[in-house]
Scaffold this motif. Structure first.
Motif, PDB file in Angstrom:
ATOM      1  N   PRO A 229      18.961   5.219  35.617  1.00  0.00           N
ATOM      2  CA  PRO A 229      19.032   3.894  36.290  1.00  0.00           C
ATOM      3  C   PRO A 229      20.484   3.419  36.014  1.00  0.00           C
ATOM      4  CG  PRO A 229      17.479   4.379  34.317  1.00  0.00           C
ATOM      5  CD  PRO A 229      18.045   5.516  34.564  1.00  0.00           C
ATOM      6  N   ARG A 230      20.736   2.303  36.701  1.00  0.00           N
ATOM      7  CA  ARG A 230      22.067   1.849  36.909  1.00  0.00           C
ATOM      8  C   ARG A 230      22.864   1.689  35.516  1.00  0.00           C
ATOM      9  NH1 ARG A 230      21.547  -3.073  39.107  1.00  0.00           N
ATOM     10  NH2 ARG A 230      21.365  -2.154  41.180  1.00  0.00           N
ATOM     11  N   PRO A 231      23.934   2.053  35.578  1.00  0.00           N
ATOM     12  CA  PRO A 231      24.915   2.784  36.642  1.00  0.00           C
ATOM     13  C   PRO A 231      24.316   4.206  37.070  1.00  0.00           C
ATOM     14  CG  PRO A 231      26.181   2.966  34.488  1.00  0.00           C
ATOM     15  CD  PRO A 231      24.970   2.050  34.199  1.00  0.00           C
ATOM     16  N   GLY A 232      24.092   4.340  38.464  1.00  0.00           N
ATOM     17  CA  GLY A 232      23.318   5.549  38.718  1.00  0.00           C
ATOM     18  C   GLY A 232      24.512   6.828  38.494  1.00  0.00           C
ATOM     19  N   ARG A 233      23.856   7.651  37.529  1.00  0.00           N
ATOM     20  CA  ARG A 233      24.358   9.103  37.302  1.00  0.00           C
ATOM     21  C   ARG A 233      23.528  10.059  37.685  1.00  0.00           C
ATOM     22  NH1 ARG A 233      23.875   9.603  32.595  1.00  0.00           N
ATOM     23  NH2 ARG A 233      22.648   7.898  32.247  1.00  0.00           N
ATOM     24  N   ILE A 234      23.877  11.297  38.040  1.00  0.00           N
ATOM     25  CA  ILE A 234      23.040  12.480  38.355  1.00  0.00           C
ATOM     26  C   ILE A 234      22.614  12.971  36.934  1.00  0.00           C
ATOM     27  CG2 ILE A 234      22.763  14.674  39.244  1.00  0.00           C
ATOM     28  CD1 ILE A 234      24.530  13.923  41.485  1.00  0.00           C
ATOM     29  N   VAL A 235      21.376  13.027  36.729  1.00  0.00           N
ATOM     30  CA  VAL A 235      20.935  13.308  35.398  1.00  0.00           C
ATOM     31  C   VAL A 235      20.573  15.026  35.323  1.00  0.00           C
ATOM     32  CG1 VAL A 235      18.761  13.413  33.720  1.00  0.00           C
ATOM     33  CG2 VAL A 235      19.669  11.242  34.889  1.00  0.00           C
ATOM     34  N   LYS A 236      20.255  15.347  36.380  1.00  0.00           N
ATOM     35  CA  LYS A 236      19.550  16.864  36.611  1.00  0.00           C
ATOM     36  C   LYS A 236      19.432  17.151  38.125  1.00  0.00           C
ATOM     37  CE  LYS A 236      16.694  20.238  34.299  1.00  0.00           C
ATOM     38  NZ  LYS A 236      15.585  20.505  33.449  1.00  0.00           N
ATOM     39  N   VAL A 237      19.864  18.334  38.457  1.00  0.00           N
ATOM     40  CA  VAL A 237      19.583  18.783  39.575  1.00  0.00           C
ATOM     41  C   VAL A 237      18.650  20.246  39.318  1.00  0.00           C
ATOM     42  CG1 VAL A 237      20.544  19.885  41.665  1.00  0.00           C
ATOM     43  CG2 VAL A 237      21.966  18.240  40.499  1.00  0.00           C
ATOM     44  N   ILE A 238      17.645  19.886  40.212  1.00  0.00           N
ATOM     45  CA  ILE A 238      16.403  21.031  40.093  1.00  0.00           C
ATOM     46  C   ILE A 238      16.225  21.811  41.328  1.00  0.00           C
ATOM     47  CG2 ILE A 238      13.893  21.202  39.385  1.00  0.00           C
ATOM     48  CD1 ILE A 238      14.046  18.569  37.802  1.00  0.00           C
ATOM     49  N   LYS A 239      16.252  23.189  41.130  1.00  0.00           N
ATOM     50  CA  LYS A 239      16.174  23.981  42.306  1.00  0.00           C
ATOM     51  C   LYS A 239      14.727  24.296  42.536  1.00  0.00           C
ATOM     52  CE  LYS A 239      17.907  28.288  44.305  1.00  0.00           C
ATOM     53  NZ  LYS A 239      18.841  29.294  44.350  1.00  0.00           N
ATOM     54  N   SER A 240      14.148  24.201  43.731  1.00  0.00           N
ATOM     55  CA  SER A 240      12.753  24.596  44.006  1.00  0.00           C
ATOM     56  C   SER A 240      12.557  26.080  43.679  1.00  0.00           C
ATOM     57  CB  SER A 240      12.404  24.083  45.181  1.00  0.00           C
ATOM     58  OG  SER A 240      11.057  24.521  45.588  1.00  0.00           O
ATOM     59  N   THR A 241      11.319  26.408  43.166  1.00  0.00           N
ATOM     60  CA  THR A 241      11.023  27.721  43.230  1.00  0.00           C
ATOM     61  C   THR A 241       9.755  27.727  44.191  1.00  0.00           C
ATOM     62  OG1 THR A 241       9.622  27.263  41.292  1.00  0.00           O
ATOM     63  CG2 THR A 241      11.691  28.119  40.813  1.00  0.00           C
ATOM     64  N   LEU A 242       9.506  27.019  44.971  1.00  0.00           N
ATOM     65  CA  LEU A 242       8.316  26.955  45.961  1.00  0.00           C
ATOM     66  C   LEU A 242       8.863  27.988  47.092  1.00  0.00           C
ATOM     67  CD1 LEU A 242       7.284  23.191  46.075  1.00  0.00           C
ATOM     68  CD2 LEU A 242       6.047  25.433  45.030  1.00  0.00           C
ATOM     69  N   PRO A 243       7.986  28.601  47.808  1.00  0.00           N
ATOM     70  CA  PRO A 243       8.131  29.572  48.853  1.00  0.00           C
ATOM     71  C   PRO A 243       8.761  28.518  50.057  1.00  0.00           C
ATOM     72  CG  PRO A 243       5.820  29.181  48.806  1.00  0.00           C
ATOM     73  CD  PRO A 243       6.510  28.458  47.498  1.00  0.00           C
ATOM     74  N   ASN A 244       9.584  29.208  50.940  1.00  0.00           N
ATOM     75  CA  ASN A 244      10.001  28.436  52.028  1.00  0.00           C
ATOM     76  C   ASN A 244       8.970  27.887  53.139  1.00  0.00           C
ATOM     77  OD1 ASN A 244      12.673  28.584  51.427  1.00  0.00           O
ATOM     78  ND2 ASN A 244      13.029  30.588  52.502  1.00  0.00           N
ATOM     79  N   ASP A 245       8.028  28.688  53.277  1.00  0.00           N
ATOM     80  CA  ASP A 245       6.846  28.535  54.093  1.00  0.00           C
ATOM     81  C   ASP A 245       5.872  27.527  53.399  1.00  0.00           C
ATOM     82  OD1 ASP A 245       5.007  28.264  56.142  1.00  0.00           O
ATOM     83  OD2 ASP A 245       4.276  30.155  55.894  1.00  0.00           O
ATOM     84  N   ARG A 246       5.790  26.226  53.451  1.00  0.00           N
ATOM     85  CA  ARG A 246       5.092  25.562  52.673  1.00  0.00           C
ATOM     86  C   ARG A 246       4.085  24.652  53.511  1.00  0.00           C
ATOM     87  NH1 ARG A 246       9.933  22.480  49.192  1.00  0.00           N
ATOM     88  NH2 ARG A 246      10.943  24.675  48.927  1.00  0.00           N
ATOM     89  N   HIS A 247       2.764  24.456  52.728  1.00  0.00           N
ATOM     90  CA  HIS A 247       1.895  23.518  53.300  1.00  0.00           C
ATOM     91  C   HIS A 247       1.189  22.787  52.312  1.00  0.00           C
ATOM     92  CE1 HIS A 247      -0.978  26.128  50.931  1.00  0.00           C
ATOM     93  NE2 HIS A 247       0.020  27.360  51.167  1.00  0.00           N
ATOM     94  N   LEU A 248       0.426  21.582  52.688  1.00  0.00           N
ATOM     95  CA  LEU A 248       0.195  20.648  51.603  1.00  0.00           C
ATOM     96  C   LEU A 248      -0.792  21.195  50.448  1.00  0.00           C
ATOM     97  CD1 LEU A 248      -0.674  17.616  54.300  1.00  0.00           C
ATOM     98  CD2 LEU A 248       1.295  17.747  52.352  1.00  0.00           C
ATOM     99  N   GLY A 249      -1.470  22.381  50.899  1.00  0.00           N
ATOM    100  CA  GLY A 249      -2.311  22.888  49.683  1.00  0.00           C
ATOM    101  C   GLY A 249      -1.443  23.312  48.333  1.00  0.00           C
ATOM    102  N   LEU A 250       0.029  23.597  48.733  1.00  0.00           N
ATOM    103  CA  LEU A 250       0.947  23.754  47.668  1.00  0.00           C
ATOM    104  C   LEU A 250       0.617  22.812  46.498  1.00  0.00           C
ATOM    105  CD1 LEU A 250       4.017  25.412  49.279  1.00  0.00           C
ATOM    106  CD2 LEU A 250       2.557  26.714  47.685  1.00  0.00           C
ATOM    107  N   ARG A 251       0.524  21.531  47.024  1.00  0.00           N
ATOM    108  CA  ARG A 251       0.495  20.501  45.600  1.00  0.00           C
ATOM    109  C   ARG A 251      -0.440  20.754  44.778  1.00  0.00           C
ATOM    110  NH1 ARG A 251       0.643  15.115  49.456  1.00  0.00           N
ATOM    111  NH2 ARG A 251      -1.494  16.044  49.793  1.00  0.00           N
ATOM    112  N   ASP A 252      -1.368  21.579  44.903  1.00  0.00           N
ATOM    113  CA  ASP A 252      -2.661  22.107  43.858  1.00  0.00           C
ATOM    114  C   ASP A 252      -2.193  23.283  43.099  1.00  0.00           C
ATOM    115  OD1 ASP A 252      -4.161  19.585  44.802  1.00  0.00           O
ATOM    116  OD2 ASP A 252      -5.105  21.013  46.294  1.00  0.00           O
ATOM    117  N   THR A 253      -0.920  23.956  43.412  1.00  0.00           N
ATOM    118  CA  THR A 253      -0.786  24.865  42.456  1.00  0.00           C
ATOM    119  C   THR A 253      -0.283  24.828  41.239  1.00  0.00           C
ATOM    120  OG1 THR A 253       1.352  25.112  43.698  1.00  0.00           O
ATOM    121  CG2 THR A 253      -0.603  26.209  44.661  1.00  0.00           C
TER     122      THR A 253
END
Length: 272
Positions: A229-253
């Motif tokens: 929240p303001r003042p805006g700071r970067i709390v964390k940067v999260i790197k994705s571990t999902l595969p490059n080839d994505r589909h909506l079904g991934l949301r249930d994994t």
């Protein structure tokens, strides 16, 4: 034995490519009669070419402000910002990026095709070339056959796809998107998320994307930047571990849900 000096070609080959975005100790403070508003505080962020980076955080945390700073639509009070190795102002003058606003912002008196062709015409491109490029990008976003329609004849989701096609038409290295699907229903939003992900896979342009949706950020991004929240700071940067080839079904994994949980926890930590 005297060592030979490296050639200019070798030196340039060894030099690292410029970051797509480099923000260092950036602050944005809005003056006020009583208390100044500190919108961004000491923000540091580096984005590599070809990344898809989402900015997520509570309302009023400075996500859009940070995006506007990168786009030269908002000045910083202190710190430095570089876009493709130059200042945001120089990048804007060079038309090095495309920007998609929350609302489509199309000209109602111009057809879909004419809206997409507009930035190409401003660039002075040959009409036949501009027509070909615009048609190709409309096809990419699934709007082939709608080129003669006017914005008011399209749904909100279709209008936003026209905006995306227009932003991509002059082939920017960087695409910035400010909650482009926030006002759409879930089904339309899911479909456009999938189309945007497929488009990014094909084009591999750098994307900086503002969203309030954890699921959207996790599904689309290579990295997720969580802001406080303001003042805006970067709390964390999260790197994705999902595969490059994505589909909506991934949301249930389990992997998707674990990432979403990490983002949610980081958002909660940012409030403390």
């Amino acid at each position: 034995m005297k060592l030979s000096e490296p050639t200019a070609d070798a030196a340039s080959a060894a030099a690292p490519a410029a970051l797509a975005v480099e923000v260092s100790r950036a602050n944005v403070i809005y003056p006020a009669v009583d208390n100044p508003v500190h919108a961004l505080k000491n923000v540091d962020l580096e984005i590599e070419p070809g990344e898809f980076v989402s900015l997520i955080g509570p309302s009023g945390c400075g996500k859009t402000t940070l995006l506007r700073v990168i786009a030269d639509l908002e000045p910083i009070s202190s710190g430095t910002v570089l876009v493709n190795g130059v200042t945001p102002h120089e990048a804007r003058l060079a038309r090095a990026y495309g920007y998609v606003f929350q609302a489509p912002a199309l000209f109602p008196w111009r057809t879909v095709l004419a809206n997409v062709m507009l930035p190409l015409q401003i660039q002075g491109r040959d009409r036949a070339v501009a027509l070909k490029v615009a048609m190709a990008h409309l096809e990419q976003v699934g709007l082939k056959g709608f080129e003669k329609k006017y914005p008011w004849q399209l749904s909100g989701g279709m209008q936003q796809r026209v905006s995306i096609a227009r932003a991509l038409a002059f082939e920017p290295k960087l695409l910035m998107m400010d909650e482009p699907f926030g006002a759409l229903d879930e089904i339309t939003r899911d479909r456009l998320n999938e189309q945007l992900q497929q488009l990014w896979q094909r084009e591999r342009r750098t994307v900086v994307f503002v969203t309030h949706s954890i699921a959207e950020a996790v599904y689309l991004s290579t990295r997720i930047v969580v802001m406080s929240p303001r003042p805006g700071r970067i709390v964390k940067v999260i790197k994705s571990t999902l595969p490059n080839d994505r589909h909506l079904g991934l949301r249930d994994t389990p992997e998707f849900m674990a990432l979403a949980h990490e983002v949610r926890e980081s958002l909660a930590d940012g409030h403390h």
